[in-house]
Design a protein around this motif. Structure first.
Motif, PDB file in Angstrom:
ATOM      1  N   MET A   1       0.810  -1.097   0.045  1.00 27.56           N
ATOM      2  CA  MET A   1       0.079   0.038  -0.001  1.00 27.56           C
ATOM      3  C   MET A   1       0.941   0.923   0.221  1.00 27.56           C
ATOM      4  SD  MET A   1      -2.924   1.101   2.826  1.00 27.56           S
ATOM      5  CE  MET A   1      -1.729   1.506   4.060  1.00 27.56           C
ATOM      6  N   MET A   2       0.503   2.378  -0.862  1.00 31.05           N
ATOM      7  CA  MET A   2       1.381   3.384  -0.920  1.00 31.05           C
ATOM      8  C   MET A   2       0.554   4.552  -0.203  1.00 31.05           C
ATOM      9  SD  MET A   2       1.728   6.643  -2.480  1.00 31.05           S
ATOM     10  CE  MET A   2       0.993   6.409  -4.303  1.00 31.05           C
ATOM     11  N   LYS A   3       0.925   5.414   0.576  1.00 32.55           N
ATOM     12  CA  LYS A   3       0.238   6.738   1.116  1.00 32.55           C
ATOM     13  C   LYS A   3       0.735   7.772   0.764  1.00 32.55           C
ATOM     14  CE  LYS A   3      -1.192   5.779   5.735  1.00 32.55           C
ATOM     15  NZ  LYS A   3      -2.607   5.739   5.544  1.00 32.55           N
ATOM     16  N   PRO A   4       0.076   8.670  -0.126  1.00 31.51           N
ATOM     17  CA  PRO A   4       0.563   9.953  -0.482  1.00 31.51           C
ATOM     18  C   PRO A   4       0.591  11.046   0.751  1.00 31.51           C
ATOM     19  CG  PRO A   4      -1.843   9.755  -0.924  1.00 31.51           C
ATOM     20  CD  PRO A   4      -1.486   8.604  -0.055  1.00 31.51           C
ATOM     21  N   GLN A   5       1.183  10.559   1.749  1.00 30.61           N
ATOM     22  CA  GLN A   5       1.288  11.658   2.774  1.00 30.61           C
ATOM     23  C   GLN A   5       2.705  12.085   3.273  1.00 30.61           C
ATOM     24  OE1 GLN A   5       0.506   8.456   5.922  1.00 30.61           O
ATOM     25  NE2 GLN A   5       2.466   7.629   6.011  1.00 30.61           N
ATOM     26  N   ASN A   6       3.763  12.117   2.465  1.00 33.65           N
ATOM     27  CA  ASN A   6       5.031  12.675   2.747  1.00 33.65           C
ATOM     28  C   ASN A   6       4.714  13.990   2.026  1.00 33.65           C
ATOM     29  OD1 ASN A   6       7.596  13.748   2.762  1.00 33.65           O
ATOM     30  ND2 ASN A   6       8.465  11.450   2.676  1.00 33.65           N
ATOM     31  N   ILE A   7       4.720  14.912   3.129  1.00 31.14           N
ATOM     32  CA  ILE A   7       4.280  16.540   2.826  1.00 31.14           C
ATOM     33  C   ILE A   7       5.470  16.965   2.105  1.00 31.14           C
ATOM     34  CG2 ILE A   7       3.383  18.617   3.561  1.00 31.14           C
ATOM     35  CD1 ILE A   7       1.587  17.414   5.012  1.00 31.14           C
ATOM     36  N   GLY A   8       6.645  16.727   2.568  1.00 37.08           N
ATOM     37  CA  GLY A   8       7.653  17.333   2.142  1.00 37.08           C
ATOM     38  C   GLY A   8       7.959  16.903   0.532  1.00 37.08           C
ATOM     39  N   ILE A   9       7.728  15.491   0.211  1.00 40.38           N
ATOM     40  CA  ILE A   9       7.956  15.436  -1.085  1.00 40.38           C
ATOM     41  C   ILE A   9       6.752  15.930  -2.164  1.00 40.38           C
ATOM     42  CG2 ILE A   9       7.831  13.243  -2.706  1.00 40.38           C
ATOM     43  CD1 ILE A   9       9.020  11.542  -0.779  1.00 40.38           C
ATOM     44  N   HIS A 107      -8.317   6.110  -9.952  1.00 43.37           N
ATOM     45  CA  HIS A 107      -6.789   6.541  -9.566  1.00 43.37           C
ATOM     46  C   HIS A 107      -6.272   7.797  -9.459  1.00 43.37           C
ATOM     47  CE1 HIS A 107      -6.773   6.942 -13.745  1.00 43.37           C
ATOM     48  NE2 HIS A 107      -5.492   7.381 -13.637  1.00 43.37           N
ATOM     49  N   LYS A 108      -7.243   8.646  -9.409  1.00 44.66           N
ATOM     50  CA  LYS A 108      -6.739  10.174  -9.391  1.00 44.66           C
ATOM     51  C   LYS A 108      -7.309  10.868  -8.196  1.00 44.66           C
ATOM     52  CE  LYS A 108      -6.340  11.215 -14.394  1.00 44.66           C
ATOM     53  NZ  LYS A 108      -6.758  12.052 -15.327  1.00 44.66           N
ATOM     54  N   TYR A 109      -6.553  11.829  -7.757  1.00 48.33           N
ATOM     55  CA  TYR A 109      -6.848  12.496  -6.407  1.00 48.33           C
ATOM     56  C   TYR A 109      -6.549  14.101  -6.505  1.00 48.33           C
ATOM     57  CZ  TYR A 109      -1.928  11.477  -5.380  1.00 48.33           C
ATOM     58  OH  TYR A 109      -0.733  11.321  -5.471  1.00 48.33           O
ATOM     59  N   PHE A 110      -6.856  14.934  -5.765  1.00 44.80           N
ATOM     60  CA  PHE A 110      -6.408  16.242  -5.588  1.00 44.80           C
ATOM     61  C   PHE A 110      -5.349  16.275  -4.446  1.00 44.80           C
ATOM     62  CE2 PHE A 110     -10.252  16.591  -8.236  1.00 44.80           C
ATOM     63  CZ  PHE A 110      -9.640  17.175  -9.543  1.00 44.80           C
ATOM     64  N   ALA A 119      -3.580  18.231  -8.905  1.00 48.98           N
ATOM     65  CA  ALA A 119      -3.969  16.827  -9.458  1.00 48.98           C
ATOM     66  C   ALA A 119      -2.889  15.875  -9.250  1.00 48.98           C
ATOM     67  CB  ALA A 119      -4.328  16.716 -10.862  1.00 48.98           C
ATOM     68  N   GLY A 120      -3.524  14.630  -8.731  1.00 47.57           N
ATOM     69  CA  GLY A 120      -2.474  13.644  -8.846  1.00 47.57           C
ATOM     70  C   GLY A 120      -2.715  12.377  -9.090  1.00 47.57           C
ATOM     71  N   MET A 121      -1.778  11.192  -9.102  1.00 45.54           N
ATOM     72  CA  MET A 121      -2.451   9.924  -9.756  1.00 45.54           C
ATOM     73  C   MET A 121      -1.740   8.581  -8.977  1.00 45.54           C
ATOM     74  SD  MET A 121      -2.161   8.652 -13.560  1.00 45.54           S
ATOM     75  CE  MET A 121      -2.883  10.311 -14.158  1.00 45.54           C
ATOM     76  N   CYS A 122      -2.414   7.699  -8.639  1.00 43.50           N
ATOM     77  CA  CYS A 122      -1.867   6.813  -8.073  1.00 43.50           C
ATOM     78  C   CYS A 122      -1.094   5.814  -8.934  1.00 43.50           C
ATOM     79  CB  CYS A 122      -2.813   6.036  -7.483  1.00 43.50           C
ATOM     80  SG  CYS A 122      -3.958   6.470  -6.043  1.00 43.50           S
ATOM     81  N   PRO A 123      -0.423   4.985  -8.634  1.00 42.47           N
ATOM     82  CA  PRO A 123       0.438   3.940  -9.372  1.00 42.47           C
ATOM     83  C   PRO A 123      -0.512   3.009 -10.262  1.00 42.47           C
ATOM     84  CG  PRO A 123       1.346   4.175  -7.071  1.00 42.47           C
ATOM     85  CD  PRO A 123       0.049   4.777  -7.144  1.00 42.47           C
ATOM     86  N   LEU A 136      -4.714   2.557  -2.868  1.00 40.74           N
ATOM     87  CA  LEU A 136      -4.732   1.118  -2.652  1.00 40.74           C
ATOM     88  C   LEU A 136      -4.803   0.144  -3.856  1.00 40.74           C
ATOM     89  CD1 LEU A 136      -7.791   1.207   0.371  1.00 40.74           C
ATOM     90  CD2 LEU A 136      -5.140   1.145   0.727  1.00 40.74           C
ATOM     91  N   HIS A 137      -4.394  -1.210  -3.559  1.00 43.70           N
ATOM     92  CA  HIS A 137      -4.748  -1.951  -4.904  1.00 43.70           C
ATOM     93  C   HIS A 137      -6.119  -2.050  -5.147  1.00 43.70           C
ATOM     94  CE1 HIS A 137      -0.396  -3.119  -5.256  1.00 43.70           C
ATOM     95  NE2 HIS A 137      -0.448  -3.269  -3.961  1.00 43.70           N
ATOM     96  N   GLY A 138      -6.495  -2.069  -6.516  1.00 42.80           N
ATOM     97  CA  GLY A 138      -7.993  -1.972  -6.872  1.00 42.80           C
ATOM     98  C   GLY A 138      -8.739  -3.048  -6.075  1.00 42.80           C
ATOM     99  N   LEU A 139      -8.114  -4.167  -5.990  1.00 44.07           N
ATOM    100  CA  LEU A 139      -9.295  -5.226  -5.246  1.00 44.07           C
ATOM    101  C   LEU A 139      -9.274  -4.738  -3.799  1.00 44.07           C
ATOM    102  CD1 LEU A 139      -7.576  -8.577  -6.605  1.00 44.07           C
ATOM    103  CD2 LEU A 139      -9.712  -7.503  -7.243  1.00 44.07           C
TER     104      LEU A 139
END
Length: 336
Positions: A1-9, A107-110, A119-123, A136-139
């Motif tokens: 699972m990948m979290k888009p939570q690293n605000i620095g990045i 798979h998109k988010y803001f 705008a951002g996009m998940c892997p 999260l993985h689609g399933l």
């Protein structure tokens, strides 16, 4: 699972994301419009005055006159919007350092930075989940093809379920409700253009229903997909339980799946009353009905109509014509 939570990045990439956001606004919205019928109008999330027009699976971004906004319930530009309209205006207004979903694509988010939406996009293969602020993985995701799309669509709008042609969604009170074209007697597919359930051979489908296809077995078994003549499922040998996720496969063009023999045979040797046009382009082919007297007109791999040769003539697929010669093709001989 990948979290888009690293605000620095994230903050380091703000300029990049802003550029991506501008580019995506002019995109073709293929992932969204593939689910809807031609002519569907969807307000672009994050705006009040822009909307997406879907046609042949692609979307064109359009803009209302300067003094008007797009009303998603009425599917047109209006002078005044009701207060109940969701996702009109900035999705990130009053928010900072959080992610919000893009209701048009799973798979998109803001990312919200001091009220500015980027705008951002998940892997690939992952969906954004707003409640967990994660990709999260689609399933594992609760997102069904699109995020909360019915909040920006008129009530009673119907659209495809992307991974199963036998199911579709309908918008009711801002929520998407799952419906089925399968009952105890028939297995039909959803036709998005007519908004109704039709025979599978009328639909160009790449996601055939896996419901109740396989049974528990100690050996691998091949089963017809129940919709085409070329397609079949590989049911894995799970012994005491049925395979709920069989693998869909196809015979080569010109060959049909023979469930009795568990092989791919030449089309004129296999009885099949599903789509005999699959993989055969625009042509005239033999039907498996009426003892070789009938033939089928195919256009772009789909059946257009079935006709009968005059009098006591038979259809000869080798010459694509009716003939007085008695035909004993194994695909139709001796069967009603």
């Amino acid at each position: 699972m990948m979290k888009p939570q690293n605000i620095g990045i994230i903050l380091a990439l703000l300029a990049c994301l802003a550029s991506f956001s501008a580019a995506s606004s002019a995109g073709d919205y293929e992932e969204l419009c593939r689910l809807f019928k031609n002519g569907t109008l969807i307000r672009k999330p994050g705006t009040c005055h822009q909307y997406i027009e879907c046609f042949d699976g692609e979307g064109t971004l359009k803009t209302c006159p300067s003094d008007q906004s797009f009303d998603s319930n009425k599917s047109k530009c209006v002078e005044t919007l009701e207060n109940s309209h969701l996702y009109c205006g900035n999705r990130c207004e009053g928010k900072d350092g959080v992610w919000v979903s893009d209701p048009t694509e799973c798979h998109k988010y803001f990312y919200c930075s001091d009220g500015v939406s980027l705008a951002g996009m998940c892997p690939v293969g992952q969906h954004f989940e707003e409640t967990s602020q994660s990709c999260l993985h689609g399933l594992d995701s609760n997102c069904v093809d699109v995020n909360n799309i019915c909040e920006i669509l008129p009530d009673k709008t119907k659209f495809r379920k992307d991974d199963d042609c036998a199911y579709y969604y309908e918008c009711k009170n801002g929520n998407h409700v799952l419906n089925s074209c399968i009952d105890s007697k028939n297995r039909k597919y959803f036709d998005v253009e007519s908004g109704s359930c039709v025979e599978p051979n009328k639909i160009d489908c790449a996601s055939h229903s896996k419901l109740n296809v396989c049974s528990a077995s100690k050996t691998a078994v091949y089963k017809s997909d129940g919709a085409t003549c070329r397609g079949y499922f590989l049911c894995k040998a799970l012994e005491i339980v049925a395979d709920l996720d069989p693998i869909w496969m196809q015979c080569p063009e010109g060959y049909f799946f023979d469930e009795d023999l568990q092989v791919c045979g030449k089309a004129n040797t296999v009885v099949c009353t599903h789509n005999r046009c699959d993989g055969r382009g625009t042509s005239i082919v033999a039907s498996s009905t009426n003892n070789c007297h009938n033939y089928i007109r195919c256009v772009d791999n789909k059946q257009v109509e079935e006709e009968t040769c005059h009098f006591d003539h038979f259809f000869d697929e080798t010459i694509s014509a009716c003939t007085s010669k008695i035909i004993y093709d194994k695909c139709c001989d001796g069967r009603d």
